[in-house]
Design a protein around this motif. Sequence first.
Motif, PDB file in Angstrom:
ATOM      1  N   LEU A   1       0.814  -1.214   0.000  1.00  0.00           N
ATOM      2  CA  LEU A   1       0.000   0.000   0.000  1.00  0.00           C
ATOM      3  C   LEU A   1       0.845   1.261   0.000  1.00  0.00           C
ATOM      4  N   GLY A   2       1.917   1.257   0.762  1.00  0.00           N
ATOM      5  CA  GLY A   2       2.736   2.461   0.856  1.00  0.00           C
ATOM      6  C   GLY A   2       3.963   2.192   1.697  1.00  0.00           C
ATOM      7  N   ARG A   3       4.566   3.257   2.234  1.00  0.00           N
ATOM      8  CA  ARG A   3       5.780   3.102   3.020  1.00  0.00           C
ATOM      9  C   ARG A   3       5.518   2.510   4.397  1.00  0.00           C
ATOM     10  N   SER A   4       4.393   2.860   4.990  1.00  0.00           N
ATOM     11  CA  SER A   4       4.089   2.378   6.330  1.00  0.00           C
ATOM     12  C   SER A   4       3.432   1.003   6.269  1.00  0.00           C
ATOM     13  N   VAL A   5       3.500   0.289   7.398  1.00  0.00           N
ATOM     14  CA  VAL A   5       2.897  -1.034   7.498  1.00  0.00           C
ATOM     15  C   VAL A   5       1.635  -0.925   8.357  1.00  0.00           C
ATOM     16  N   LEU A   6       0.503  -1.247   7.766  1.00  0.00           N
ATOM     17  CA  LEU A   6      -0.764  -1.167   8.491  1.00  0.00           C
ATOM     18  C   LEU A   6      -1.043  -2.473   9.219  1.00  0.00           C
ATOM     19  N   ARG A   7      -1.858  -2.395  10.255  1.00  0.00           N
ATOM     20  CA  ARG A   7      -2.292  -3.595  10.945  1.00  0.00           C
ATOM     21  C   ARG A   7      -3.273  -4.350  10.051  1.00  0.00           C
ATOM     22  N   THR A   8      -3.403  -5.649  10.309  1.00  0.00           N
ATOM     23  CA  THR A   8      -4.298  -6.456   9.485  1.00  0.00           C
ATOM     24  C   THR A   8      -5.738  -5.969   9.570  1.00  0.00           C
TER      25      THR A   8
ATOM     26  N   THR B   1      -9.306  -2.210   4.744  1.00  0.00           N
ATOM     27  CA  THR B   1     -10.130  -1.014   4.536  1.00  0.00           C
ATOM     28  C   THR B   1      -9.398   0.009   3.672  1.00  0.00           C
ATOM     29  N   ALA B   2      -8.107   0.223   3.959  1.00  0.00           N
ATOM     30  CA  ALA B   2      -7.326   1.164   3.163  1.00  0.00           C
ATOM     31  C   ALA B   2      -7.224   0.697   1.713  1.00  0.00           C
ATOM     32  N   ALA B   3      -7.025  -0.598   1.522  1.00  0.00           N
ATOM     33  CA  ALA B   3      -6.897  -1.129   0.163  1.00  0.00           C
ATOM     34  C   ALA B   3      -8.223  -1.035  -0.594  1.00  0.00           C
TER      35      ALA B   3
END
Length: 248
Positions: A222-229, A234-236
């Motif tokens: 998604l990007g530089r940061s790592v999102l929680r599962t 939701t972001a995707a």
Amino acid sequence: MTAPVFVVDGPVPGERTYVLDGPEGRHAVSVKRLRAGESVVLTDGLGAWSEGTVAAAEGKDRLVVDLGPAHTEPEERPRITVIQALPKGDRGELAVETMTETGVDAIVPWTASRCVTQWRGERGLKALGKWRATAREAGKQSRRVRFPEVADAASTKEVARLLATADLAAVLHEDRDCDSAPLASADLPADGDIVLVVGPEGGVSPQELETFRAAGARPYRLGRSVLRTSTAGTAAVALLLGRTGRWG
């Protein structure tokens, strides 16, 4: 403000006076405190709906509604399915809630090898019921008339079969060494099915990734940061809905 949504069992009635009772009627009368003259939408959660005007509120759980014609909302395309690895605690319900509000079409719980949570027996059935109830309530809250399907929990082999039939098969993967590409650059189908895998907190295992690659999936980030599962899906979904024009 848009009209609140309530769910009916069976076919959605149209062009008639209808009594909404039971839990939905109680919520409308005692929680929402709807009164004569206010607008409501009744739906089956499968795309059929009818808008009406409250004629009367009776007691604590009966709402009398004068309904207009019944309509059917077509399925949106492309269809977006998220394979959601099982998070810990109530984060699974958070993921279902926010993905539903965002606009996902289907959610498949996945028992990934690195999931701390495992659904077995009665505990698994109870957890699945919570996910489905969350999707229903979030669908109503977000004024949807077609709620996302929450499927039975899937194994890695079953997920691979879903990926093999997708028009775009994507696996969110944080490891940049695995030749992952930005999801924002993926070629999206105008129609058909997009299937997106969201791994657990420990990530998708190398063996699972190879299984998914063999089924035709590609890793994306998604990007530089790592999102929680619980938030990555939701972001995707938001990114995909914007790029496909479904949010246009």
